[in-house]
Design an enzyme around this catalytic site. Structure first.
Site, PDB file in Angstrom:
ATOM      1  N   CYS A 195      -1.301   5.842   9.828  1.00 28.08           N
ATOM      2  CA  CYS A 195      -0.108   5.141  10.295  1.00 28.08           C
ATOM      3  C   CYS A 195      -0.469   3.861  11.026  1.00 28.08           C
ATOM      4  O   CYS A 195      -1.362   3.853  11.860  1.00 28.08           O
ATOM      5  CB  CYS A 195       0.648   5.996  11.285  1.00 28.08           C
ATOM      6  SG  CYS A 195       1.216   7.518  10.633  1.00 28.08           S
ATOM      7  N   CYS A 208       3.143   8.468   1.261  1.00 27.33           N
ATOM      8  CA  CYS A 208       3.696   7.513   2.230  1.00 27.33           C
ATOM      9  C   CYS A 208       3.886   6.178   1.517  1.00 27.33           C
ATOM     10  O   CYS A 208       2.931   5.633   0.953  1.00 27.33           O
ATOM     11  CB  CYS A 208       2.706   7.388   3.392  1.00 27.33           C
ATOM     12  SG  CYS A 208       3.160   6.116   4.564  1.00 27.33           S
ATOM     13  N   CYS A 237       5.862  -4.794  16.368  1.00 30.09           N
ATOM     14  CA  CYS A 237       5.380  -3.822  17.359  1.00 30.09           C
ATOM     15  C   CYS A 237       3.917  -4.151  17.684  1.00 30.09           C
ATOM     16  O   CYS A 237       3.126  -4.456  16.797  1.00 30.09           O
ATOM     17  CB  CYS A 237       5.495  -2.404  16.810  1.00 30.09           C
ATOM     18  SG  CYS A 237       7.176  -1.999  16.325  1.00 30.09           S
ATOM     19  N   CYS A 263       0.839  -2.129  15.987  1.00 26.91           N
ATOM     20  CA  CYS A 263       0.872  -1.899  14.540  1.00 26.91           C
ATOM     21  C   CYS A 263       0.167  -3.021  13.787  1.00 26.91           C
ATOM     22  O   CYS A 263       0.460  -4.200  13.981  1.00 26.91           O
ATOM     23  CB  CYS A 263       2.323  -1.782  14.084  1.00 26.91           C
ATOM     24  SG  CYS A 263       2.503  -1.645  12.304  1.00 26.91           S
ATOM     25  N   CYS A 283       5.865  -6.863   7.840  1.00 21.16           N
ATOM     26  CA  CYS A 283       6.974  -6.410   8.681  1.00 21.16           C
ATOM     27  C   CYS A 283       7.270  -7.463   9.737  1.00 21.16           C
ATOM     28  O   CYS A 283       6.354  -8.067  10.299  1.00 21.16           O
ATOM     29  CB  CYS A 283       6.639  -5.084   9.356  1.00 21.16           C
ATOM     30  SG  CYS A 283       8.045  -4.415  10.290  1.00 21.16           S
ATOM     31  N   GLU A 297       0.824  -1.194   0.000  1.00 16.18           N
ATOM     32  CA  GLU A 297       0.000   0.000   0.000  1.00 16.18           C
ATOM     33  C   GLU A 297       0.862   1.249   0.000  1.00 16.18           C
ATOM     34  O   GLU A 297       1.934   1.275   0.590  1.00 16.18           O
ATOM     35  CB  GLU A 297      -0.903  -0.009   1.239  1.00 16.18           C
ATOM     36  CG  GLU A 297      -1.917  -1.125   1.156  1.00 16.18           C
ATOM     37  CD  GLU A 297      -2.743  -1.289   2.425  1.00 16.18           C
ATOM     38  OE1 GLU A 297      -3.761  -1.966   2.354  1.00 16.18           O
ATOM     39  OE2 GLU A 297      -2.373  -0.739   3.463  1.00 16.18           O
TER      40      GLU A 297
END
Ligand code: SAH
Ligand code: SF4
Length: 367
Positions: free
Chosen positions: A350, A120, A131, A134, A127, A107
């Site tokens: 985010c 962005c 975290c 997230c 990932c 994305e």
């Protein structure tokens, strides 16, 4: 709908052995050109068509001989990802779902804000850092993006938005940890910043990292390193370790040491990103911890309100709490801004990039 369900991606589109043009640097394009019997000055023209003029169709490279153009068109592909989805938020933010040649997708988010426009982009599919706040972490790690796939997001977004023409900002704050894909990220950054190529100034580019201290220090030495952001989120090891498991490998004193080195190197202020998690890291005492961490460092703080999503075990801080937190930091001498959340309604904010919320564009391929 399960927000963590990833979109059903296509079967690999079998691009064959075709070379993707995007991501090839000067010497690589020169080698390609030489193989076609072109002169060095023509290789430079090829580079300018591709990067300075953003023309990815070799048949339009009209300053080159027709035979070379045809050979290039037959033997290469552009490498611009395919648009699989384009969601628009009420605030103008747009989330693009971009399909890669092997069926994976990433994305990129276009964020207009008055005259200021920001793109962005992602550095990895998923990932591995894990975290706890997230959404990208939830999908796990699939693979690194190539330099061409990183640039391809820029090309795809420029083609479909009002980016391009005027300068805009690029932030590596989409999916993935850029410093775990340094080779490709650095190659992409070099091509982006080349004044004879894409000509995006380093001042307009920000790479955000979760804090891989050693890689950060090396990256900061690279001539292509642009502005830096460090995802801090807590200034005490125990708390940060709970939020970000990676803190155990790179605890705060080590990160601070790296920031100290950067401070001495006359770098731009590093932006400390701080996610406000209600009742977890947003007390006055937490703010004073951040101020203590920042003391003597060339940094600024950027407070971010947590963007909730199903399955993430946190809540937002109130606006008042955010402002009180900011006031403490400012009183302690740390320049501090609060980032407005954009594109919340389409999971484009985010930490909300997880290929969720898309209609399945390939229902027939579903198991
Ligand atoms: N992996 C890099 C860059 C991508 S994440 C990094 O972590 O810095 C970009 C930013 O989004 C980071 O500051 C990250 O902490 C933040 N973020 C992650 N999850 C979020 C959430 N749910 N709400 C708001 N911001 C989030
Ligand atoms: Fe990865 Fe950044 Fe999300 Fe952490 S916040 S899991 S490093 S994308």
């Amino acid at each position: 709908m399960d927000p963590l369900r990833t979109v059903q991606t296509r079967a690999p589109s079998a691009p064959g052995a075709l070379v993707p043009l995007l991501g090839l640097d000067g010497p690589e394009l020169a080698a390609l050109a030489e193989g076609l019997g072109l002169k060095p000055f023509q290789a430079r023209e090829l580079y300018r068509w591709l990067y300075a003029r953003r023309q990815t169709d070799p048949t339009r490279w009209t300053t080159l001989p027709r035979a070379a153009r045809e050979a290039l068109a037959a033997g290469t592909r552009t490498g611009v990802p395919e648009l699989l989805g384009d969601q628009r938020s009420g605030d103008g933010t747009r989330k693009l779902l971009l399909g890669l040649a092997d069926g994976q997708a990433v994305e990129a988010v276009y964020i207009p804000d008055g005259a200021r426009r920001t793109l962005c982009i992602s550095s990895q599919v998923g990932c591995a850092v894990g975290c706890t706040f997230c959404l990208t972490a939830r999908m796990g790690f699939a693979r690194n993006l190539t330099a061409g796939e990183i640039l391809g997001q820029v090309y795809a977004a420029e083609a479909r938005t009002d980016l391009g023409g005027r300068p805009y900002n690029v932030v590596f704050m989409g999916m993935g940890e850029p410093l775990l894909n340094r080779a490709a990220v650095e190659k992409a950054l070099g091509l982006m910043q080349d004044p004879d190529g894409m000509a995006i100034s380093w001042r307009r580019i920000t790479v955000s990292t979760s804090g891989l201290a050693d890689a950060l220090l090396e990256f900061a030495r690279s001539p292509v390193c642009p502005r830096l952001a460090l995802s801090l989120h807590a200034a005490k090891d125990e708390l940060r370790g709970r939020l970000m498991p990676l803190n155990r490998a790179y605890p705060l004193p080590r990160l601070r040491q790296v920031l100290q080195e950067l401070t001495h190197r006359e770098r731009e202020r590093v932006s400390l990103e701080y996610l406000l998690l209600g009742g977890v890291n947003d007390s006055d005492a937490d703010a004073r911890d951040v101020a203590r961490f920042a003391r003597g460092l060339k940094v600024k703080a950027n407070l971010i309100h947590f963007n909730p999503a199903e399955g993430l075990p946190y809540r937002r801080s109130t606006e008042e709490r955010g402002r009180a937190f900011q006031e403490i930091l400012v009183a302690e001498g740390v320049p501090t801004s609060i980032r407005r959340s954009r594109g919340l309604d389409i999971l484009a904010a985010c930490g909300q990039l997880a290929k969720a919320g898309w209609r399945d564009p390939f229902p027939e391929a579903a198991p």
